[in-house]
Structures are given as C-alpha cells and as structure tokens.
Design an enzyme around this catalytic site. Structure first.
Site, PDB file in Angstrom:
ATOM      1  N   HIS A 189     -17.868  -2.125   2.967  1.00  0.00           N
ATOM      2  CA  HIS A 189     -16.557  -2.290   3.615  1.00  0.00           C
ATOM      3  C   HIS A 189     -16.629  -3.220   4.822  1.00  0.00           C
ATOM      4  CE1 HIS A 189     -12.522  -1.238   4.942  1.00  0.00           C
ATOM      5  NE2 HIS A 189     -13.000  -1.034   6.157  1.00  0.00           N
ATOM      6  N   TYR A 194       0.884  -1.172   0.000  1.00  0.00           N
ATOM      7  CA  TYR A 194       0.000   0.000   0.000  1.00  0.00           C
ATOM      8  C   TYR A 194       0.921   1.221   0.000  1.00  0.00           C
ATOM      9  CZ  TYR A 194      -4.158  -2.777   0.848  1.00  0.00           C
ATOM     10  OH  TYR A 194      -5.194  -3.667   0.718  1.00  0.00           O
TER      11      TYR A 194
END
Length: 620
Positions: free
Chosen positions: A414, A232
């Site tokens: 999510h 990330y």
C-alpha cells in the site's frame, strides 16, 4: 445485504476449476491437443483458462489466461466481441502506449495479419525482429472472435516486456479502419485503454474445505452506480447478535452480471470493538453525510481487485471474526470505475465469506510493516525515483515473536498516488535471505491481498525491510508522509499465523536528526526557513528550495540517520524497551537480482507477420 447459507465444499465450483488447471499445467502436450480440438469445435473450456478479466469498460474485449511455471509461459485467450479491423494488445511499464511490447492483429480490408511489435518513445510501431508472441489459433464463434497466443515470461529480447511477479499494466487498442501495414497504425488515434492485473498467479494447492462450512454474502443493496468516473461506495452491515467466534477460511467476489467492467475493487473492513454500535450507512464514502464513526472500521477482513480469484487461508489457520472482543459491525467498500459514465446501472456486488465454527489450530493475524504515518518522511518534488525505507528491526522481532516464529502466507502492499514500486525483504544476521513480496510495477490503483507463492518463515531476531519508490515529477512542493491522499505511505500488510500481539512493526527517521537537516539547509540557503517551534514539519519541508544539495542531503540523511521504531501491540501501545534513536540495520550481503531465463532458441523466426484467415472483416 447479508445472506447466510450452509455450503458443502463440493458446491464450490472454483475448486474443480483449479484442480483441472493444475493438472493441465503439467501436460504441455495435452494443452496442444485441447487447443486443436478447441479451435476446431466449440469455445475452449473455461477450465483451460482459469483467470479472466474484461479489458475495456464496455466488455467488448475479454482476456483469459493461464500460467505454466514449468514452461515459464503464459497462454492468452482474447475474446473480441465486435471485431472491426483488428486490435493491439500488450504490456508496458505503467500502461503507456509508448515503449510498449505488443501483439497486433490488423487487416487491410482483404487480408488479416498477426505480428509481434513494439512501439518507440514517439509511439511509432515496428515489427519485432524476434517474434515472441506466438499465435496458436484464431476462431470465430457466435460470441465473437477467439485469438489464442502464448508468450514466455522472459524472452531476452530488449524490445520485450519482462513478465514478472506483481502488477502488469496491460494495454489494448481497437482498429476502426483498415490499414495497409503495421507501420501505418496511428496509436494516438486508437480507441484504447489499460487494465492492471497480476498475470503470474501463484500455483498453490487448494486446501480441503470442511463439511460444516457456511457462507455469508456482504453485498451492496441494489445501489445505483453514480454516473461519474470514480466512486467509492460504503455500506454498513452487521453480524447477527451473539455471533460466536468463527474462522474465515476463504472468500471470493460476487459481481453483478453485466457490471464486471465497472467493479474495480472491493474490501470488507471490521469496525473497532471499543464502540458498542455503529450507524447504518449506504452511500458514497466521501459524502459529508457519512458518519464520522465509520472511519473506525479499518481492520481488513477481505480485499479483492479485478482479475483476482478466490482467496484461501492455509489449512492450519483461519481469520477470526465474531465472539467476545470482536465488533459485529462490518463496512463494505466498493470502488466503481465508470469512465463511460453509464447512467442508472444497478449493482449488488460484494464479497462472499466462507467460514467455519470448527476452529483451525491457529488464528491468522495481520501485521503492518514499513513506515510510520508521519511527515518526517518526505519526498522532494520533481523526483522520478525517490526511495524511502521502513524497518521492522531484529530487536522488535526478538521481543515480540514466538520462538518457533511466524509464517507469512499473503501480503497487501500500500502507498498513495506517488508510489511506483514496493519490496519487502527478510534479512537475518545482516544478510538478505528472501523476498517476502515485490511489485516492481506497483500501482496505487490496484491493491489486492496476494497469496504468496511460498510461505515465508520469520524468526525472532529477523529483520523485515520494506522499500518504496516514488515519482513526484508532477508535483511542485514536497510530499510528506500522512493519511491524506496527496501525502504518502509505505506499508506492507502481511497476513501470517500464529497471531501474536505484534500488530505494527515500522520506523521513521529520528526527529532530532531531521531538525539538524533543517538547520543545515538554513545555513546554506539565502532565504531564511523559519525554524520556530510553532512551524510544523510539513511547513518546513514546503519552504525548502529544492536544489541538488538539499535533495542529496535529505537522501543521505534517510540512508544513515538513526530511526524511531514503532514495535506496537494491537492496543497501539509499544512493547517495553528503548525504541528511539535506534541504529539502522546493517546489511552486509544483498540478494542477487534473478537473471531472466531465456527460452530455448527456436531457430531464426522471420520478422514478418503471420497471415490469419478470419473471413471478411467489418467495413464502415
């Protein structure tokens, strides 16, 4: 890097593609004509297949597709860049090669065949008695082999995968040696993998874009992608000094050529306005060198995942950024998926924002639905299908929404790693009215903001109920709610207009009732569970022996106990009112599960493969 440029609507190529595609959807006959021409001549035009995704990390297999809602059919075009002795392509519940629905191309070294097949629980392949993957053509081109085939959403064949809204796990495998029959293919020996996509894209009308539209690119500054499977990457960008309020009206990905299979997803976050400045940063998001303050950059402006197209706001609304009360600082986050561990790849991917100074009638807002981030909501270990539900209650919407209501046009679901399914339903007067968004094959590794097929109107007094299903079969202790990756969440970020003060409408079980649960478990348990006030809720959950009784009582507690409702303004302050020990909304009428529409019978289709003329396939 950030780039600004003036942009006229006509310079946006995706507009033309989408127009061609939508005209095309209404003309099935025209499709067949185009297809025949395409197979005889050059490669099919990209506009016939507006959606595209690389299947494998090397980009040897590229899938393009389109969706015909009138026909309830998906047409696939598979480009195979280096064909060996065939391939498998298909779908399964979570990307497994067992219990999968497959289209298979194989060669015995002399002749080639195409067939619809399925794999059993042991991974053994079988020819399907109902051939529902229909081959439309195969053609060699300089760039590789094009395979064109179609498949109905629903086939009413128990061996077939039901193509529905939400995430689809696509699987592929490459045959490196000739095989004498379909049954001789050994799945475990294949070079293969999975790719997640949203196959059923919404067929929305593209709004007209204004003539004063500008673009801004928020992209990584030529970073070297780390030579590891998952990274990330975080990069801080900032808007110009004194940047006035604008509306974002669309955005699209900018992916560096050659990195299409490595850039998995990207998000642009705006930072919190209460800080005057944020430090510059360009590096891994999990690095100890990352400044702590970057954690305050959490307001999503744009989110893209592999296979997604441009995102358009409805013509009445735009997402405000710039101006007073809005931070100039933005954080770009890119997830690189590099399973082949390429070294030295450089990348300048990111997101291109299209924005206008001519403000639209409404500011768009983002509201969080679902469960509060708290350890009182927990999932026992070893569960294959555990359900938790979060409520946005009628009392909250009555107080916080305008009389004319709001319109939800997009949604981002999510959870963390145990999430398997997420559904939000709108309920009115105790009756479920409409699904806001549902993903029955949800993956925490594939989260994108999805435009809804139809706008959902929510009025004061309505309830929004979000249900998440979890699998903890690989865990040995309870999973509690929270921010950590091994803790869990259940959230639906809904994008709507007009923006209201309501930013968060969620719930959790009443803590007093959970305390009673711990007391009850103690009374029925040989080992003492410490109920001392200094012992945290997670520690109490971790010490529970998870027998059937303790599991079932927790399930029923979550199904009847009162809730604590968070009906919050953007300042994280609750609206005035009594929000503790609220009764669970009672649902008197549930929505019916839609029954699959079976395609018209085509007469008896022989359970036999179709011979395919491909010329000589590659030998070792």
């Amino acid at each position: 890097r950030m780039q600004n440029s003036r942009s006229k609507p006509c310079s946006c190529p995706s507009l033309k593609l989408r127009e061609v595609a939508s005209m095309y959807f209404t003309m099935v006959a025209a499709f067949l004509v185009i297809l025949v021409v395409a197979l005889q001549g050059s490669a099919p035009r990209g506009s016939d297949f507006p959606y595209k995704v690389p299947l494998d990390p090397q980009g040897l297999l590229e899938l393009s597709w389109n969706v015909s809602y009138p026909e309830q059919t998906v047409h696939f075009q598979l480009l195979v860049r280096e064909l060996q002795f065939g391939l498998l392509f298909g779908m399964s519940d979570r990307g497994e090669f067992e219990n999968a629905d497959l289209a298979v191309l194989w060669s015995d070294g002399h002749n080639s065949y195409f067939g619809d097949a399925w794999s059993d629980a042991k991974g053994q392949l079988h020819m399907d008695s109902q051939q529902d993957y229909q081959l439309l053509g195969a053609r060699r081109a300089p760039e590789g082999l094009y395979l064109l085939f179609r498949r109905a959403f629903s086939t009413c064949d128990p061996k077939d995968y039901l193509i529905e809204d939400g995430t689809v796990h696509l699987i592929y495998g490459i045959l490196e040696r000739p095989v004498h029959s379909l049954q001789a293919i050994n799945i475990s020996a294949l070079h293969g993998g999975l790719q997640r996509v949203q196959l059923l894209k919404p067929n929305i009308t593209i709004p007209e874009l204004p003539s004063d539209m500008k673009t801004m690119e928020i992209t990584a500054p030529d970073v070297v992608i780390p030579s590891q499977e998952t990274t990330y990457w975080c990069y801080m960008a900032e808007l110009p000094e004194g940047f006035p309020k604008h509306h974002i009206i669309m955005y699209e990905p900018v992916v560096t050529a050659g990195n299409e299979a490595l850039v998995h997803h990207m998000e642009v976050f705006q930072c919190a306005a209460e800080f005057d400045s944020f430090p510059h940063y360009n590096g891994p998001c999990d690095s100890k060198m990352k400044p702590e303050r970057l954690n305050y950059c959490r307001h999503v402006l744009a989110a893209w995942a592999m296979g997604a197209q441009a995102f358009y706001y409805p013509e009445e609304a735009g997402l405000a950024f710039g101006g007073p009360g809005s931070s100039r600082y933005l954080r770009l986050e890119i997830h690189y998926h590099n399973p082949l561990v390429f070294k030295g790849r450089r990348d300048s991917s990111g997101i291109r924002l299209y924005y206008t100074a001519t403000l639209r009638p409404y500011d768009a807002g983002i509201m969080e639905l679902g469960l509060v981030y708290t350890p009182v909501m927990a999932i026992p270990p070893g569960e294959d299908n555990f359900i938790l539900t979060g409520y946005c209650t009628d009392k909250c919407t009555q107080l916080a929404l305008p009389a004319a209501g709001i319109r939800i046009f997009a949604s981002q679901l999510h959870t963390h790693l145990a999430g398997r399914k997420v559904v939000t339903v709108l309920s009115r007067d105790g009756r479920e009215r409409q699904v806001v968004n549902a993903d029955r094959h949800y993956s925490p590794h594939f989260q994108e903001i999805r435009m809804l097929k139809e706008v959902v109107a929510v009025f004061p007094g309505d309830e929004l109920i979000t249900t998440c299903t979890y699998n903890t079969e690989d865990r040995s202790r309870a999973t509690v709610g929270g921010f950590g990756i091994l803790e869990e969440m259940c959230v639906n970020y809904v994008h709507y207009y007009p923006q209201t003060q309501l930013e968060l409408c969620k719930s959790a079980v009443d803590p007093g009732y959970l305390h009673r649960y711990f007391n009850l478990v103690n009374r029925f348990n040989d080992e003492e569970i410490c109920m001392c006030p200094q012992v945290s809720v997670p520690q109490q959950f971790y010490s529970i022996p998870w027998n059937t009784f303790n599991r079932d009582v927790l399930k029923s507690l979550y199904g009847f106990a009162p809730i604590s409702v968070h009906c919050n303004k953007s300042s994280a302050v609750r609206f005035p009112g009594q929000w503790e020990k609220q009764p669970l909304p009672s649902i008197t009428e549930r929505l019916r599960e839609p029954s699959p529409r079976c395609p018209p019978a085509r007469g008896a289709q022989p359970a036999a493969p179709v011979p395919v003329r491909l010329g000589q396939l590659r030998r070792d």
